[in-house]
Write a protein that holds these residues in place. Sequence first.
Motif, mmCIF file in Angstrom:
data_model
loop_
_atom_site.group_PDB
_atom_site.id
_atom_site.type_symbol
_atom_site.label_atom_id
_atom_site.label_comp_id
_atom_site.label_asym_id
_atom_site.label_seq_id
_atom_site.Cartn_x
_atom_site.Cartn_y
_atom_site.Cartn_z
ATOM 1 N N ILE A 54 0.839 -1.204 0.000
ATOM 2 C CA ILE A 54 0.000 0.000 0.000
ATOM 3 C C ILE A 54 0.871 1.249 0.000
ATOM 4 C CG2 ILE A 54 -1.648 1.358 1.348
ATOM 5 C CD1 ILE A 54 -2.985 -1.285 2.156
ATOM 6 N N ASN A 55 1.920 1.259 0.811
ATOM 7 C CA ASN A 55 2.837 2.412 0.845
ATOM 8 C C ASN A 55 3.503 2.632 -0.515
ATOM 9 O OD1 ASN A 55 2.324 3.113 3.514
ATOM 10 N ND2 ASN A 55 3.985 1.840 4.309
ATOM 11 N N GLU A 56 3.934 1.548 -1.140
ATOM 12 C CA GLU A 56 4.566 1.642 -2.463
ATOM 13 C C GLU A 56 3.576 2.211 -3.488
ATOM 14 O OE1 GLU A 56 5.937 -1.436 -5.951
ATOM 15 O OE2 GLU A 56 6.231 -2.073 -3.880
ATOM 16 N N LEU A 57 2.352 1.708 -3.478
ATOM 17 C CA LEU A 57 1.332 2.182 -4.411
ATOM 18 C C LEU A 57 0.946 3.632 -4.119
ATOM 19 C CD1 LEU A 57 -0.789 -1.084 -4.522
ATOM 20 C CD2 LEU A 57 0.575 -0.133 -6.401
ATOM 21 N N GLU A 58 0.889 3.995 -2.848
ATOM 22 C CA GLU A 58 0.579 5.377 -2.479
ATOM 23 C C GLU A 58 1.666 6.323 -3.000
ATOM 24 O OE1 GLU A 58 -0.877 7.937 1.388
ATOM 25 O OE2 GLU A 58 0.409 6.183 1.738
ATOM 26 N N GLN A 59 2.930 5.911 -2.876
ATOM 27 C CA GLN A 59 4.025 6.735 -3.394
ATOM 28 C C GLN A 59 3.920 6.891 -4.917
ATOM 29 O OE1 GLN A 59 6.072 8.583 -1.510
ATOM 30 N NE2 GLN A 59 4.807 7.746 0.129
ATOM 31 N N ASN A 60 3.542 5.811 -5.601
ATOM 32 C CA ASN A 60 3.342 5.883 -7.056
ATOM 33 C C ASN A 60 2.217 6.850 -7.401
ATOM 34 O OD1 ASN A 60 5.376 4.017 -7.467
ATOM 35 N ND2 ASN A 60 3.990 2.298 -7.812
ATOM 36 N N LEU A 61 1.124 6.788 -6.637
ATOM 37 C CA LEU A 61 -0.008 7.691 -6.868
ATOM 38 C C LEU A 61 0.396 9.151 -6.657
ATOM 39 C CD1 LEU A 61 -2.816 5.620 -5.131
ATOM 40 C CD2 LEU A 61 -2.813 6.319 -7.543
ATOM 41 N N LEU A 62 1.126 9.408 -5.583
ATOM 42 C CA LEU A 62 1.568 10.776 -5.293
ATOM 43 C C LEU A 62 2.518 11.292 -6.375
ATOM 44 C CD1 LEU A 62 2.051 10.465 -1.431
ATOM 45 C CD2 LEU A 62 0.278 11.794 -2.626
ATOM 46 N N LYS A 63 3.380 10.414 -6.876
ATOM 47 C CA LYS A 63 4.311 10.787 -7.948
ATOM 48 C C LYS A 63 3.531 11.112 -9.228
ATOM 49 C CE LYS A 63 8.352 8.957 -10.369
ATOM 50 N NZ LYS A 63 9.236 7.798 -10.522
ATOM 51 N N MET A 64 2.547 10.269 -9.563
ATOM 52 C CA MET A 64 1.722 10.508 -10.746
ATOM 53 C C MET A 64 0.956 11.825 -10.609
ATOM 54 S SD MET A 64 0.160 6.683 -11.366
ATOM 55 C CE MET A 64 -0.716 7.037 -12.871
ATOM 56 N N LYS A 65 0.419 12.071 -9.420
ATOM 57 C CA LYS A 65 -0.338 13.299 -9.173
ATOM 58 C C LYS A 65 0.551 14.522 -9.391
ATOM 59 C CE LYS A 65 -3.011 15.701 -5.647
ATOM 60 N NZ LYS A 65 -3.689 15.626 -4.364
ATOM 61 N N ILE A 99 -7.278 5.006 0.231
ATOM 62 C CA ILE A 99 -6.168 4.566 1.094
ATOM 63 C C ILE A 99 -6.416 5.086 2.514
ATOM 64 C CG2 ILE A 99 -3.707 4.896 1.603
ATOM 65 C CD1 ILE A 99 -3.181 4.747 -1.430
ATOM 66 N N GLU A 100 -6.785 6.357 2.633
ATOM 67 C CA GLU A 100 -7.064 6.944 3.957
ATOM 68 C C GLU A 100 -8.218 6.234 4.655
ATOM 69 O OE1 GLU A 100 -7.603 11.196 4.188
ATOM 70 O OE2 GLU A 100 -5.914 11.558 2.831
ATOM 71 N N GLU A 101 -9.232 5.853 3.873
ATOM 72 C CA GLU A 101 -10.424 5.206 4.445
ATOM 73 C C GLU A 101 -10.220 3.722 4.715
ATOM 74 O OE1 GLU A 101 -13.345 6.027 1.451
ATOM 75 O OE2 GLU A 101 -13.554 8.129 2.044
ATOM 76 N N GLY A 102 -9.130 3.163 4.148
ATOM 77 C CA GLY A 102 -8.860 1.743 4.350
ATOM 78 C C GLY A 102 -9.601 0.840 3.383
ATOM 79 N N THR A 103 -10.144 1.399 2.299
ATOM 80 C CA THR A 103 -10.876 0.596 1.317
ATOM 81 C C THR A 103 -10.104 0.417 0.016
ATOM 82 O OG1 THR A 103 -12.033 2.554 0.475
ATOM 83 C CG2 THR A 103 -13.125 1.298 2.236
ATOM 84 N N TYR A 104 -8.880 0.931 -0.036
ATOM 85 C CA TYR A 104 -8.066 0.824 -1.253
ATOM 86 C C TYR A 104 -7.768 -0.640 -1.538
ATOM 87 C CZ TYR A 104 -4.186 1.515 -4.511
ATOM 88 O OH TYR A 104 -3.362 1.490 -5.605
ATOM 89 N N GLY A 105 -7.848 -0.994 -2.825
ATOM 90 C CA GLY A 105 -7.558 -2.367 -3.229
ATOM 91 C C GLY A 105 -8.797 -3.234 -3.278
ATOM 92 N N LYS A 106 -9.947 -2.667 -2.929
ATOM 93 C CA LYS A 106 -11.216 -3.398 -3.007
ATOM 94 C C LYS A 106 -12.044 -2.795 -4.142
ATOM 95 C CE LYS A 106 -11.718 -4.700 1.888
ATOM 96 N NZ LYS A 106 -10.440 -5.249 1.947
ATOM 97 N N CYS A 107 -12.648 -3.654 -4.948
ATOM 98 C CA CYS A 107 -13.468 -3.229 -6.075
ATOM 99 C C CYS A 107 -14.682 -2.447 -5.555
ATOM 100 C CB CYS A 107 -13.928 -4.445 -6.872
ATOM 101 S SG CYS A 107 -15.000 -4.060 -8.256
ATOM 102 N N VAL A 108 -14.940 -1.264 -6.139
ATOM 103 C CA VAL A 108 -16.055 -0.427 -5.691
ATOM 104 C C VAL A 108 -17.413 -1.031 -6.047
ATOM 105 C CG1 VAL A 108 -14.731 1.732 -5.718
ATOM 106 C CG2 VAL A 108 -15.975 1.029 -7.772
#
Length: 168
Positions: A8-19, A83-92
């Motif tokens: 999750i941390n790795e993916l969050e860093q990727n998201l922040l970099k993309m942003k 990610i903040e809500e803890g639902t990241y990685g689950k299909c909406v």
Amino acid sequence: MSLSKQQINELEQNLLKMKKQLEAQHELREKDESLQESTGEISSYDNHFGDMGSELYDREMAMALDENQEEILEDINEALQRIEEGTYGKCVDTGEEIPYERLKALPYAKRTVQAQEKADEVGKTDDYEIGEPSFVRKGEGKYEDSRMQSVDEIMETHGNASNKGEDA
């Protein structure tokens, strides 16, 4: 298997970099557009139609790219919120775990591949529904803007300078 904290941390860093990259690109385009507008000609009177067509194409392409990047930025912000809500990685849609490999390739994915395909099939993606495409030639299934008329259709309807709509 749910995502580890490290993943999750790795993916969050990727998201922040993309942003950050998307925001920087947006700022550059805004500066470029501002410069273009400030140095542009007052009148298009002396411009050739081909030049104006090229400029229009360039502007439409830039607008389409901007719109696409804004959608991706919105998806990235939604992923960071999940990610903040803890639902990241689950299909909406289904609540199933989104495979790590998919998230690594597309960190802002909100659906599993199967759920995304189903959503695309139905034509439902969050804020809009896909209606009938305007770029289809009647009867042939080839892509073309159906709102446009051919020169022959226009001449048949409106005539030309010599017959002014009268039957020849």
